[in-house]
Design a protein around this motif. Structure first.
Motif, short mmCIF file in Angstrom:
data_model
loop_
_atom_site.label_atom_id
_atom_site.label_comp_id
_atom_site.label_asym_id
_atom_site.label_seq_id
_atom_site.Cartn_x
_atom_site.Cartn_y
_atom_site.Cartn_z
N GLU A 2 33.95 42.27 43.86
CA GLU A 2 34.93 41.47 44.61
C GLU A 2 34.27 40.83 45.84
O GLU A 2 34.56 39.66 46.18
N ARG A 3 33.38 41.56 46.52
CA ARG A 3 32.70 41.00 47.69
C ARG A 3 31.79 39.84 47.28
O ARG A 3 31.70 38.81 47.95
N LEU A 4 31.08 40.02 46.13
CA LEU A 4 30.21 38.97 45.63
C LEU A 4 31.03 37.73 45.26
O LEU A 4 30.63 36.58 45.57
N ALA A 5 32.17 37.95 44.61
CA ALA A 5 33.03 36.82 44.21
C ALA A 5 33.52 36.07 45.45
O ALA A 5 33.59 34.83 45.46
N GLU A 6 33.85 36.78 46.51
CA GLU A 6 34.33 36.14 47.73
C GLU A 6 33.23 35.30 48.39
O GLU A 6 33.48 34.18 48.87
N LYS A 7 32.00 35.81 48.38
CA LYS A 7 30.90 35.04 48.95
C LYS A 7 30.65 33.76 48.15
O LYS A 7 30.37 32.69 48.71
N GLN A 44 33.15 31.22 49.10
CA GLN A 44 32.82 30.63 50.39
C GLN A 44 31.72 29.55 50.26
O GLN A 44 31.68 28.63 51.07
N LEU A 45 30.91 29.68 49.26
CA LEU A 45 29.84 28.70 49.01
C LEU A 45 30.33 27.58 48.11
O LEU A 45 29.53 26.71 47.71
N GLY A 46 31.61 27.59 47.75
CA GLY A 46 32.18 26.55 46.92
C GLY A 46 31.96 26.76 45.44
O GLY A 46 32.09 25.82 44.64
#
Length: 255
Positions: free
Chosen positions: A239-244, A247-249
């Motif tokens: 989930e943290r990776l998906a959120e990052k 954020q990078l589009g």
């Protein structure tokens, strides 16, 4: 095995387990004996199932082993607190055994265990014909005989060698090896059910304690909890990776 002359007792045939008394009327000596027997059986079952994939073995607890004909009949039996007989059917003709009758089955137990309640003199009695030690050694000829003293937190194991019992020495772990079963016997200090005591228990040949059902369940529960925690941590990392990525589009669902 000794059989008294039929003419002396007026016996015209050899009785089987359904015709012999299943008890001599004595009481179980203390409240520790019952859970101790269950613990021994429960924890060694997996080993016996490997040794006997056909399920041909029997375990007795406070059951008479009849080795001679007497009057009254129960005087011709010894009733170990626990014993194991390999390569015999667990039941006879679809019925539970009332006792174990040597002249009916011929196969002697591989091991008998006695739990000492008094001073141990009864379990070490070598008096011919009447003494427990003598009967197991000279009459029934049990390969392994164990004497367990909970009050001393100790066990003695004897092995039948050339017709006589020899004391088995403890190994480096303080256990006593029974090669025919691939196990070791020893004392384990801990809690079983609701009692803290020095219990008689089994280990495998590598020195690993053979677990009872409750302990096996606890191990499985702990393993399940660890796996669940690891899965949850992996999900949180994902989930943290998906959120990052968002954020990078980058849409992680399109990857």
């Amino acid at each position: 095995m000794t059989i008294a002359q039929s003419s002396e007792l007026g016996i015209t045939h050899l009785p089987d387990h359904t015709e012999l008394p299943e008890s001599d009327g004595t009481f179980v000596k203390n409240f520790q004996e019952h859970p101790q027997s269950i613990l021994l059986t429960d924890s060694v079952t997996s080993v016996l199932q490997q040794l006997h994939p056909d399920n041909q073995y029997a375990i007795g607890q406070d059951c008479g082993i009849y080795w001679r004909l007497t009057e009254p009949p129960e005087k011709g039996a010894e009733a170990p607190d626990w014993f194991y007989v390999p390569n015999v059917p667990p039941m006879l003709n679809g019925k539970f055994r009332r006792s174990y009758v040597l002249w009916q089955e011929y196969v002697a137990p591989l091991i008998v265990l006695e739990f000492v309640s008094g001073d141990g003199s009864e379990e070490r009695d070598k008096t011919p014909v009447t003494g427990k030690f003598w009967v197991y050694e000279q009459a029934i000829r049990v390969p392994f005989y164990g004497i367990y003293e909970v009050s001393k937190a100790s066990v003695e194991l004897y092995h039948l060698v050339d017709g006589h019992y020899e004391l088995v020495p403890a190994n480096a772990r303080g256990h006593y090896a029974i090669p025919a079963m691939g196990v070791e016997l020893g004392i384990w200090q801990g809690q079983y059910k609701n009692m803290q005591a020095p219990w008689l228990r089994w280990w495998d040949a590598q020195g690993n304690l053979l677990l009872n059902s409750d302990e096996q369940c606890q191990v499985l529960t702990t393993q399940t909890q660890v796996l669940s925690q690891e899965l949850e941590q992996e999900q949180q990392r994902a989930e943290r990776l998906a959120e990052k990525l968002r954020q990078l589009g980058v849409d992680p669902d399109q990857l």
